[in-house]
Design an enzyme around this catalytic site. Structure first.
Site, mmCIF file in Angstrom:
data_model
loop_
_atom_site.group_PDB
_atom_site.id
_atom_site.type_symbol
_atom_site.label_atom_id
_atom_site.label_comp_id
_atom_site.label_asym_id
_atom_site.label_seq_id
_atom_site.Cartn_x
_atom_site.Cartn_y
_atom_site.Cartn_z
ATOM 1 N N LYS A 81 -2.169 -1.511 -3.836
ATOM 2 C CA LYS A 81 -3.028 -0.334 -3.782
ATOM 3 C C LYS A 81 -2.191 0.927 -3.850
ATOM 4 O O LYS A 81 -1.205 1.017 -3.128
ATOM 5 C CB LYS A 81 -3.806 -0.369 -2.465
ATOM 6 C CG LYS A 81 -4.657 0.843 -2.204
ATOM 7 C CD LYS A 81 -5.237 0.779 -0.823
ATOM 8 C CE LYS A 81 -5.920 2.106 -0.551
ATOM 9 N NZ LYS A 81 -6.395 2.232 0.778
ATOM 10 N N LYS B 154 0.864 -1.190 0.000
ATOM 11 C CA LYS B 154 0.000 0.000 0.000
ATOM 12 C C LYS B 154 0.894 1.232 0.000
ATOM 13 O O LYS B 154 1.710 1.422 0.899
ATOM 14 C CB LYS B 154 -0.899 -0.014 1.230
ATOM 15 C CG LYS B 154 -1.758 1.236 1.338
ATOM 16 C CD LYS B 154 -2.775 1.124 2.448
ATOM 17 C CE LYS B 154 -3.546 2.427 2.601
ATOM 18 N NZ LYS B 154 -4.581 2.333 3.624
HETATM 19 C C1 PBG Z 1 -7.414 3.280 5.601
HETATM 20 C C2 PBG Z 1 -7.708 3.220 4.154
HETATM 21 C C3 PBG Z 1 -7.524 4.205 3.155
HETATM 22 C C4 PBG Z 1 -8.049 3.679 1.973
HETATM 23 C C5 PBG Z 1 -8.486 2.400 2.269
HETATM 24 N N1 PBG Z 1 -8.252 2.119 3.608
HETATM 25 C C6 PBG Z 1 -7.041 5.591 3.245
HETATM 26 C C7 PBG Z 1 -5.670 5.917 3.615
HETATM 27 O O1 PBG Z 1 -4.774 5.078 3.744
HETATM 28 O O2 PBG Z 1 -5.480 7.113 3.850
HETATM 29 C C8 PBG Z 1 -8.123 4.398 0.643
HETATM 30 C C9 PBG Z 1 -9.149 3.909 -0.302
HETATM 31 C C10 PBG Z 1 -9.460 4.810 -1.439
HETATM 32 O O3 PBG Z 1 -8.810 5.847 -1.678
HETATM 33 O O4 PBG Z 1 -10.409 4.482 -2.161
HETATM 34 N N2 PBG Z 1 -6.087 3.267 5.983
#
Ligand code: PBG
Length: 322
Positions: A247, A194
């Site tokens: 992601k 991520k």
């Molecule tokens: C929580 C989380 C996030 C997303 C999914 N789980 C946001 C982040 O890390 O700030 C993002 C999902 C999206 O942008 O559609 N940590």
């Protein structure tokens, strides 16, 4: 050589093109992200994500009913709690919106695969994904809280839990907490690679989870790194991840491909909020054809190697594929 070879021969009719198509796209590939909040009769549109809403459990049930009718078979839930505090304690409250939503959804749609996002940032007053001390997000003390959230989701009846916090060791901590609580059969979908991405902007508006100071670069990955993604995935697999995720998706198609080639694992990719909003905004202005662009993007993510795609387009794409 030309004129003996002519690739156009197999492009001449729709049926021929379909017969030699390498990548398939089906509603069962999609996971539909939904935002659940407290209250009754609440359905608030998220300004930067037209067509997506914060919903109370009753309205969520209606939305999921429609999605099920369109062919969507899996959802992932994000919670917007009534109260936030320093530790994010609403995250493991059995009566919080996500837990209530899981129970209601499983009762109404027993075959629906309900996934829960496990993270602290939706529940902490500072908006970071863990416990903060002296401006730093602490890794090890956060693990126990994440495990509590996951076990609470499991008790509510979640089919899969999905940690998205990027603390080191969280998959192992969650795995042993689930096993200890009698949930050895519950799969973990790890947000393994991520990245610290600008494309989460609209989501943070939707979840009210923008960090109140600093950013997430001390725990999410540097967009410049791909080998590190392979190390992250390897660790999560060793710790017991059943599905690994990359992601965002579109700026990281190369990472999806490398993960798929290196691991014999189901791979998910998250077509994130900013990717959704860019496409929706351009289509709204008439600059691109929305339906064709949606199917092209989702096909590209599958072609890169994703078995599953988390996407805000799930419902519309399922409808287009019918
Ligand atoms: C929580 C989380 C996030 C997303 C999914 N789980 C946001 C982040 O890390 O700030 C993002 C999902 C999206 O942008 O559609 N940590």
């Amino acid at each position: 050589m030309f004129p003996v070879t002519r690739p156009r021969r197999l492009r001449r009719t729709p049926v021929l093109r379909e017969m030699v198509r390498e990548t398939t796209l089906a509603p069962s590939d999609f996971i539909y992200p939904l935002f659940v909040t407290f209250g009754d009769g609440v359905k608030r549109e998220i300004p930067s994500m037209p067509g997506n809403f914060q919903m109370s459990v009753d309205r969520l049930l209606e939305e999921v009913g429609g999605a099920w009718g369109d062919g969507v078979r899996s959802v992932i839930l994000f919670g917007i709690p009534e109260r936030k505090d320093e530790t994010g304690s609403e995250g493991w409250n059995d009566e919080a919106p996500v837990q209530r939503a899981v129970r209601a959804l499983k009762r109404a749609y027993p075959d629906l695969v309900v996934i829960t996002d496990v993270c602290m940032c939706e529940y902490t007053s500072h908006g970071h994904c863990g416990i903060v001390r002296d401006g730093e997000v602490l890794n090890d003390p956060t693990l126990e809280l994440l495990a509590r959230c996951a076990v609470s989701h499991a008790r509510a009846g979640a089919d899969i839990v999905a940690p998205s916090d990027m603390m080191d060791g969280r998959v192992g901590a969650i795995r042993s907490a689930l096993d200890g609580a009698g949930f050895a059969d519950l799969p973990i979908m790890a947000y393994a690679a991520k990245y610290a991405s600008a494309f989460y902007g609209p989501f943070r508006e939707a979840a009210g989870s923008t960090p109140q100071f600093g950013d997430r670069r001390a725990y999410q990955m540097d967009p410049a790194n791909a080998e590190e993604a392979l190390r992250e995935v390897a660790l999560d697999v060793e710790e017991g991840a059943d599905i690994v995720m990359v992601k965002p998706a579109l700026a990281y198609l190369d990472v999806i491909r490398r993960v798929k080639d290196a691991f014999q694992m189901p791979v998910a990719a998250y077509n994130v909020s900013g990717e959704f909003s860019m496409l929706a905004a351009a289509a709204e202005r008439g600059w691109i054809d929305r339906e064709r662009a949606v199917l092209e993007v989702l096909t590209a993510i599958r072609r890169a190697g994703a078995d599953l795609v988390l996407t805000y387009h799930a419902r519309e794409a399922a409808r287009l594929l019918r």
